[in-house]
Design a protein around this motif. Structure first.
Motif, PDB file in Angstrom:
ATOM      1  N   VAL A 529     -99.655  92.645  52.614  1.00  0.00           N
ATOM      2  CA  VAL A 529     -99.246  93.179  51.313  1.00  0.00           C
ATOM      3  C   VAL A 529    -100.345  94.108  50.819  1.00  0.00           C
ATOM      4  O   VAL A 529    -101.521  93.756  50.839  1.00  0.00           O
ATOM      5  N   LEU A 530     -99.945  95.303  50.401  1.00  0.00           N
ATOM      6  CA  LEU A 530    -100.891  96.246  49.797  1.00  0.00           C
ATOM      7  C   LEU A 530    -100.596  96.289  48.304  1.00  0.00           C
ATOM      8  O   LEU A 530     -99.426  96.316  47.899  1.00  0.00           O
ATOM      9  N   THR A 531    -101.639  96.277  47.499  1.00  0.00           N
ATOM     10  CA  THR A 531    -101.409  96.350  46.055  1.00  0.00           C
ATOM     11  C   THR A 531    -102.175  97.535  45.475  1.00  0.00           C
ATOM     12  O   THR A 531    -103.222  97.927  46.003  1.00  0.00           O
ATOM     13  N   THR A 532    -101.661  98.096  44.431  1.00  0.00           N
ATOM     14  CA  THR A 532    -102.385  99.158  43.735  1.00  0.00           C
ATOM     15  C   THR A 532    -101.978  99.164  42.274  1.00  0.00           C
ATOM     16  O   THR A 532    -100.895  98.726  41.916  1.00  0.00           O
ATOM     17  N   TRP A 533    -102.911  99.618  41.426  1.00  0.00           N
ATOM     18  CA  TRP A 533    -102.630  99.667  39.997  1.00  0.00           C
ATOM     19  C   TRP A 533    -102.340 101.092  39.569  1.00  0.00           C
ATOM     20  O   TRP A 533    -102.872 102.049  40.138  1.00  0.00           O
ATOM     21  N   VAL A 534    -101.513 101.220  38.565  1.00  0.00           N
ATOM     22  CA  VAL A 534    -101.198 102.522  38.011  1.00  0.00           C
ATOM     23  C   VAL A 534    -101.036 102.350  36.499  1.00  0.00           C
ATOM     24  O   VAL A 534    -100.558 101.321  36.034  1.00  0.00           O
ATOM     25  N   THR A 535    -101.519 103.343  35.730  1.00  0.00           N
ATOM     26  CA  THR A 535    -101.351 103.300  34.268  1.00  0.00           C
ATOM     27  C   THR A 535    -100.704 104.603  33.831  1.00  0.00           C
ATOM     28  O   THR A 535    -101.183 105.697  34.170  1.00  0.00           O
ATOM     29  N   LEU A 536     -99.615 104.485  33.101  1.00  0.00           N
ATOM     30  CA  LEU A 536     -98.886 105.677  32.671  1.00  0.00           C
ATOM     31  C   LEU A 536     -99.440 106.166  31.345  1.00  0.00           C
ATOM     32  O   LEU A 536     -99.447 105.404  30.375  1.00  0.00           O
ATOM     33  N   PRO A 537     -99.922 107.402  31.276  1.00  0.00           N
ATOM     34  CA  PRO A 537    -100.489 107.894  30.019  1.00  0.00           C
ATOM     35  C   PRO A 537     -99.430 107.967  28.914  1.00  0.00           C
ATOM     36  O   PRO A 537     -98.267 108.321  29.175  1.00  0.00           O
ATOM     37  N   ALA A 538     -99.865 107.629  27.718  1.00  0.00           N
ATOM     38  CA  ALA A 538     -98.919 107.475  26.616  1.00  0.00           C
ATOM     39  C   ALA A 538     -98.243 108.785  26.241  1.00  0.00           C
ATOM     40  O   ALA A 538     -97.092 108.784  25.801  1.00  0.00           O
TER      41      ALA A 538
END
Lengths: 883, 111
Positions: A529-538
């Motif tokens: 399993v590969l995991t990654t984080w992402v944050t969507l700019p407001a």
């Protein structure tokens, strides 16, 4: 000046000796020449000159005495002798240094942790006048403050000279033409840095006009991000950067290492926080700090807060009923509480390890004293004064202590290196530094030094008390053995066994807790399993629909990647924490003035459980439409069913959630599935009730993507980055890791404590073993003659073994007795400190006791092996001859 | 020939005498011993095991300096030279010594 000349002499001592020798030779030669000139025959002249010169050795010695004080020469001699003795007795020296080094090192390591977490606190000037303000509900649970409340606080006269609210959120830092960085943004009221008494390194502080709606967006950077992203370029002040896409002017840089409240990268005015001042006014998302005005006191502030609380409850009876505002010195809030069970146990362990080490050292020294009694008697009988013997022993103890101190420093340094290496970057708050504390190390060393001196001098005391004659007659056989020392050894050994048993019981408790946790939680399949984080700019993803659209588009591309069989996203990984919400079950009416039960929530997408390799107990996973209006659905875990529905079938039950302390605000949601218990919070051994919410209902701003597939999936990171860039080129992916590593990183705390406790336990077991071994070995030495006689009179080996076993049993029994006492005392202390029922297992329950005694027996047996072997190898002929 | 330290030499007196002898110019150890013997009409015969420690003490205190040089008959010898600090020390020690001798005389002459 004279001291410098003395040092110069010592440095160039060889040359000085050569010079002196040559000088004396030249003196003699000149004398001889004079004699010959005066008419003496050459042969006689040489002899006379030589004789006339007197003793060269005496001259050399006297000259040396001029430069090096005689007492210093004596002490140096003692040191040389001590080193030679210790080198000869390698086994004893190594064990002694190991025992004290481990004991002091481990205790110091623990002190460093306790100090950093519980004692030192924040590096704020005048920190005792800095306060933390919060709220508490009727259940006594601590909550944060809402913007609405903060406005009241700011308006009320509290007796503070500066008051600031803050909240942190992940964000994206961007510039023209450069890849964006993910940062942690702390939104704070303008006076924050006045509360903290900090000045910007360059540029200016926030002022009130920055912290109003519609102001020009500004930001202050930490030195860390200023260095890393802008190369410490001082023209940064005044430059426009992009914080979450908003063009923002940098107005200043704060000094290293300030990253308040924790690991902030950028500070922005509070009003710039998305939604906070508007639609999320009532959300409890703010921490509040304040600096006391000169004349004010905490009590005064507390009284003012009571007034504000009452007023708030009157204005907003639904949101603020039963809520009281609280105040405490900021270090009380940020420091771990020393009175918490964990820290009592932790500190207790440190004391126990140190005591074990000291008892052990005392015993080893007494054993050695037994061997040295004869030697010292001989020295005394050929004229060594008592003072001389004491000085010699004193020097020996010093050498031992210094070596042990060095070993201890090594042990702590290695331990701290390991801990610091395991903790991921940017996890520890900026003021927490795990580094060697010289003063603490010195204090611990002094304690052990004391032990070494007291017991290292025992033989001298003995010689002083007994007349040399008796000792000499007793000879090497009895030496120092036949005296009070042995009684003390028994006492120390019992105490040491007792304390060891406390540690052993603690180990048993640890093992049982871990096994229990293994039984309670289902294992997540982290392979492939590969995991990654992402944050969507407001700014670009303001609406839930836009976020859902992004996740859908990204999902399609991810599904098309080679080697991916299934994928999902979530707001947190297992062990990655969860958000606390208040639960309102349909059909259960809220009890007035009592806060609702807490559950932990995570938002997950379709196929989440599939992606982490966990099958549902019953029911189904979410589908795309769950969460739409009319199809509000949740999945709960087994613990939820057990706790709130007493095991009845939760499927089909309906519930509502709210922020803690607020009335039910969400729509009614129906339970569609039951998951097994997956460990969500790393610090808690408890199984928490968890509610999983569907992604469609509230597509999150920050989320973690999970990709499961064949073994090649973990190397897909570049391809994954490409796929996301195709959807949105300005979105940074971060913490892209195989799931196994991601879980390790989020569970560093658990791993560190586990590794720490394991190594401490190991050290304690080693120390206990060494201690027992020393006593048994001594007994054999002491009884050599007796054993030799027995063998000569026909004792068989089996009888000798039985004899040794008997004495081991005596020690074991004493140890267990002392141990039971110690365990009871510690169990009582822990219970008093932490309150009962907080831990699933107690130090003194029968099974734990059984385990502890079993381990102690094994250690005793192991320690007895070598001495027993030595005993049966004793040759009677030799012993009797020597006797 | 058996030379011993003059038994009655007061402590520090040898240092003082050496300093005084060195005011005449640099001298080596043997030269100092020989001068002392001849000037005192063979009364003061200093043993080397006193002479050399005394010289080293003067070196330690910085009152003399030592340098290797050639002796009158071309041997390598270590020459001692008085330093300014040594000169000052000689003056004050000399006064103290005179006072002491005077006091001793007064006691011996008292009736």
């Amino acid at each position: 000046m004279r001291l410098i000349r003395r040092l110069q002499y010592l440095m160039g001592r060889r040359q000085a000796e050569i010079d002196l020798a040559e000088e004396m030779a030249s003196h003699q030669a000149m004398h001889q020449l004079d004699l010959e000139n005066g008419g003496v025959a050459a042969r006689d002249a040489a002899r006379w000159a030589r004789r006339g010169f007197g003793s060269r050795a005496l001259t050399v010695n006297r000259v040396h005495d001029v430069w090096v004080w005689p007492w210093l020469q004596d002490v140096a001699g003692d040191f040389r002798f001590a080193l030679r003795l210790l080198a000869k007795d390698r086994g004893f020296t190594a064990v002694m240094v190991l025992v004290l080094g481990l004991g002091i090192g481990v205790a110091h390591l623990q002190f460093v942790l306790i100090d950093a977490i519980c004692i030192r606190g924040l590096p704020i000037p005048g920190v005792d006048r800095v306060l933390f303000l919060g709220a508490r509900d009727s259940n006594g649970r601590d909550l944060q403050v809402s913007y609405q409340e903060f406005e009241h606080l700011r308006a009320g006269r509290l007796g503070t000279s500066a008051l600031a609210a803050f909240a942190s959120a992940p964000g994206v830092l961007g510039d023209e033409g450069r890849a964006p960085d993910r940062v942690l943004v702390t939104y704070a009221s303008a006076p924050l840095f006045r509360v903290l008494a900090e000045q910007p390194l360059i540029g200016r502080d926030f002022d009130a006009s920055d912290d109003v709606q519609g102001a020009v967006p500004v930001a202050i950077l930490t030195t860390a991000i200023w260095r890393a992203r802008y190369g410490a370029d001082s023209s940064i002040v005044g430059r426009v950067i992009r914080v979450n896409g908003t063009p923002t002017t940098v107005i200043g840089v704060m000094r290293e290492p300030l990253r308040f409240p924790n690991v902030a990268d950028v500070w922005c005015p509070l009003t710039a926080m998305p939604g906070l001042v508007g639609d999320r006014r009532a959300a409890r998302a703010l921490g509040v700090v304040a600096r006391l005005a000169d004349a004010a006191s905490v009590t005064g502030v507390r009284a003012s807060l009571a007034t504000v609380s009452a007023e708030l409850a009157r204005i907003d009876p639904t949101g603020n009923a039963g809520i009281t505002l609280t105040v405490q010195p900021i270090n009380d809030r940020y420091n771990g509480r020393l009175t918490d069970g964990v820290w009592i146990a932790f500190g207790g362990v440190a004391v126990v390890v140190l005591l074990i080490a000291c008892f052990n050292a005392a015993n080893l020294l007494l054993v050695r004293a037994a061997k040295r009694g004869h030697e010292i008697a001989v020295r005394a009988s050929i004229g060594a004064s008592r003072a001389r013997i004491v000085r010699q022993l004193f020097v020996e103890s010093t050498v031992l202590a210094v070596a042990s101190g060095g070993a201890a420093a090594l042990v702590s340094a290695a331990g701290l290196y390991f801990i610091n290496a395991v903790i991921p970057e940017n996890t520890l708050a900026y003021w927490m530094k795990y580094e060697i504390d010289a003063r603490a190390l010195a204090a611990l060393l002094t304690i052990c030094l004391g032990t070494v001196f007291v017991f290292g001098l025992a033989p001298a005391v003995h010689v002083a008390r007994t007349d040399v004659h008796t000792l000499m007659r007793a000879g090497g056989r009895a030496g120092f053995g036949a005296l009070r020392g042995r009684r003390w050894m028994l006492v120390f050994m019992s105490l040491q066994c007792g304390l060891t048993m406390v540690m052993l019981n603690a180990i048993v408790v640890g093992v049982r807790t871990a096994r229990e946790a293994g039984r309670r939680f289902v294992a997540v399949d982290t392979a492939n399993v590969l995991t990654t984080w992402v944050t969507l700019p407001a700014d670009r993803y303001r609406t839930p629909e836009s976020r859902r659209a992004f996740y859908d588009a990204a999902g399609e591309r991810i599904a098309a990647l080679n080697g991916v069989s299934t994928h999902a996203l979530a707001t947190a990984l297992p062990l990655g924490g969860a958000a606390a919400k208040a639960l309102h079950l349909e059909g259960q009416f809220p009890i007035p003035n009592q806060a609702a039960a807490t559950v932990w929530t995570i938002t997950v997408s379709e196929r989440y459980f599939d992606s982490i390799g966990v099958g549902l107990v019953r029911g189904r996973e979410f589908d795309r439409r769950d969460g739409l209006i009319g199809r509000e659905a949740v999945i709960v875990n087994q613990r939820f069913a057990d706790r709130f529905l007493s095991g009845r079938d939760p499927i089909g039950r309906r519930l509502q959630l709210s922020d803690p302390g607020a009335p039910a605000s969400s729509p009614m949601m129906t339970v569609v599935g039951i998951s097994p218990n997956i460990r969500q919070r790393s610090q808690s051994a408890e199984v928490d009730p968890v509610v999983y919410l569907p992604l469609t209902a509230a597509p999150p701003v920050s989320s973690v993507l999970l990709l499961r597939g064949d073994p090649s999936v973990v190397s897909l990171a570049p391809a994954l980055r490409e796929s996301i860039r195709a959807v949105d080129p300005e979105l940074p992916l971060y913490r892209t890791l195989p799931m196994e590593q991601a879980l390790d990183a989020s569970n560093w705390n658990g791993r560190v404590s586990e590794a720490l406790l394991n190594s401490i336990a190991f050290v304690a077991i080693c120390l206990a073993g060494i201690g027992l071994y020393a006593v048994m070995a001594h007994a054999v030495v002491h009884r050599t003659r007796e054993i030799g006689l027995r063998v000569a009179l026909g004792a068989r080996r089996s009888q000798l073994v039985a004899m040794m076993a008997r004495s081991a049993t005596v020690y074991l029994t004493l140890g267990v007795l002392a141990g039971s006492g110690c365990v009871m005392v510690f169990a009582w202390l822990i219970e008093r400190g932490a309150g009962s029922g907080s831990a699933p297992f107690r130090l003194n329950d029968p099974l734990t006791f059984g385990g502890g005694i079993l381990l102690l027996t094994l250690i005793t047996a192991a320690a007895a092996i070598v001495p027993t072997w030595r005993a049966i190898r004793i040759e009677p002929a030799r012993v009797l001859r020597e006797g | 020939m058996g030379k011993t330290d003059p038994p009655d030499l007061l402590p520090g007196t040898l240092d003082l005498l050496i300093l005084k002898l060195l005011t005449a110019g640099p001298q080596h150890g043997y030269g100092l011993a020989a001068r002392l013997k001849s000037i005192s009409d063979e009364v003061l015969q200093v043993g080397e095991s006193s002479l050399y420690p005394s010289l080293q003490r003067l070196l330690l205190n910085g009152w003399v300096k030592a340098e290797w040089g050639a002796s009158e008959n071309n041997r390598r010898a270590r020459y001692y030279t008085l330093t300014p600090a040594g000169r000052r020390c000689l003056a004050s020690e000399r006064q103290a010594f005179d006072r002491m001798i005077f006091a001793i005389h007064k006691v011996l002459d008292a009736t």
